[in-house]
Design a protein around this motif. Sequence first.
Motif, PDB file in Angstrom:
ATOM      1  N   GLY A  74     -76.912  39.216  76.278  1.00  0.00           N
ATOM      2  CA  GLY A  74     -75.969  38.624  75.344  1.00  0.00           C
ATOM      3  C   GLY A  74     -76.625  37.735  74.442  1.00  0.00           C
ATOM      4  O   GLY A  74     -77.907  37.366  74.548  1.00  0.00           O
ATOM      5  N   ARG A 113     -72.550  45.166  75.988  1.00  0.00           N
ATOM      6  CA  ARG A 113     -73.893  44.617  75.402  1.00  0.00           C
ATOM      7  C   ARG A 113     -74.561  46.013  74.964  1.00  0.00           C
ATOM      8  O   ARG A 113     -75.275  46.383  75.685  1.00  0.00           O
ATOM      9  N   MET A 166     -77.038  44.166  70.934  1.00  0.00           N
ATOM     10  CA  MET A 166     -77.343  42.969  71.574  1.00  0.00           C
ATOM     11  C   MET A 166     -78.278  43.023  72.674  1.00  0.00           C
ATOM     12  O   MET A 166     -78.520  44.043  73.614  1.00  0.00           O
TER      13      MET A 166
END
Length: 328
Positions: free
Chosen positions: A34, A25, A30
């Motif tokens: 997520g 991540r 992001m």
Amino acid sequence: MPYRDDFGRAIHYLRVSVTDRCNLRCVYCMPGEGIEKQSHADILRYEELEQILRIAAELGINKVRLTGGEPLVRLGLVDFVRRVAAIPGIDDLSLTTNGTLLARHASALAEAGLQRVNISLDTLRPERFAQITRLGRLEDVWAGLEAARAAGLKPIKMNMVVVRGLNDDEVSDFARRTLSDGWHVRFIELMPIGANVEWAFSRVVPVAEIAARIEAEVGSLQPVHGPTGNGPARYYQLPGAAGTIGFIAALSDHFCSSCNRLRLTADGRLRPCLMSEEEIDLRGPLRAGASDQELKELLTRAIQRKPQRHHLDRTLGPQDRTMAQIGG
Ligand code: SAM
Ligand code: SF4
């Protein structure tokens, strides 16, 4: 012969996102929780991807890069690589990966016909790696790099996204690896794209600043050709280095006039330009039984829809999708 767009650019390169999922991540890519995953039915099946690639090859696409999300989290990738490598006309097949799962797959990928890998790595420090990727362990990338080398996947390019205040103090350490380990390092300007464009915009380190820092701290940079041609990067070498240093300046020195690529998202949309939200749907027509000729026309339309250039230096980037969804 590759198809040319309205501005005379030969389009012969397709970047294919095989999944929007990722085992990391990264903070600039992001949110911590997520992104909302697309369902399996939304994602193109391997047979569908293969059909699109076969048609693309007939239009002169000879270079294919598999990316994501993290391509190595998708099951069956090695078999898919084998099928793509067998498509007539595709003679350059590579993968962009965060490297964490590469130790497991490198030798099978090479045996299946993968030629090269780009490994994304933003820091050489284990604690910082955990902080940037939120979920990753740097030792897994080292194992992946070794396995890729042992499998003969070369040249390996190490891609570092430089983010002000996060890892910009490491650019000279990466540059030194071109001397000590023969690395091919590419410094990539952070692009304001996806969920947090304002944050990214304030963290961009222009490549001129990265180069100046390396020249001040390590040595002078001599212009050279890149290890696999130049593409969007400008390449340099430190005196005595076996490896090269590339700069990809998406913002400060846009390279649109030499853009040679299209992108295919995991859910089957062709994206003529990374920086524009325009997309052309292939999945719908494909599943409705479109003929190869109809699909070829859609691919041609995507090439014709490539804008002359983006204006990210003046406006914010696309916010409809993250890089992981588009296929960075
Ligand atoms: N997961 C794989 C990886 O990290 O290599 C492939 C997909 S990732 C989206 C592809 C590349 O995009 C990585 O090198 C990543 O660092 C880069 N990237 C992601 N978000 C970016 C951003 N906002 N600006 C510049 N590069 C970005
Ligand atoms: Fe995953 Fe690659 Fe995005 Fe990092 S940059 S979160 S590894 S897709």
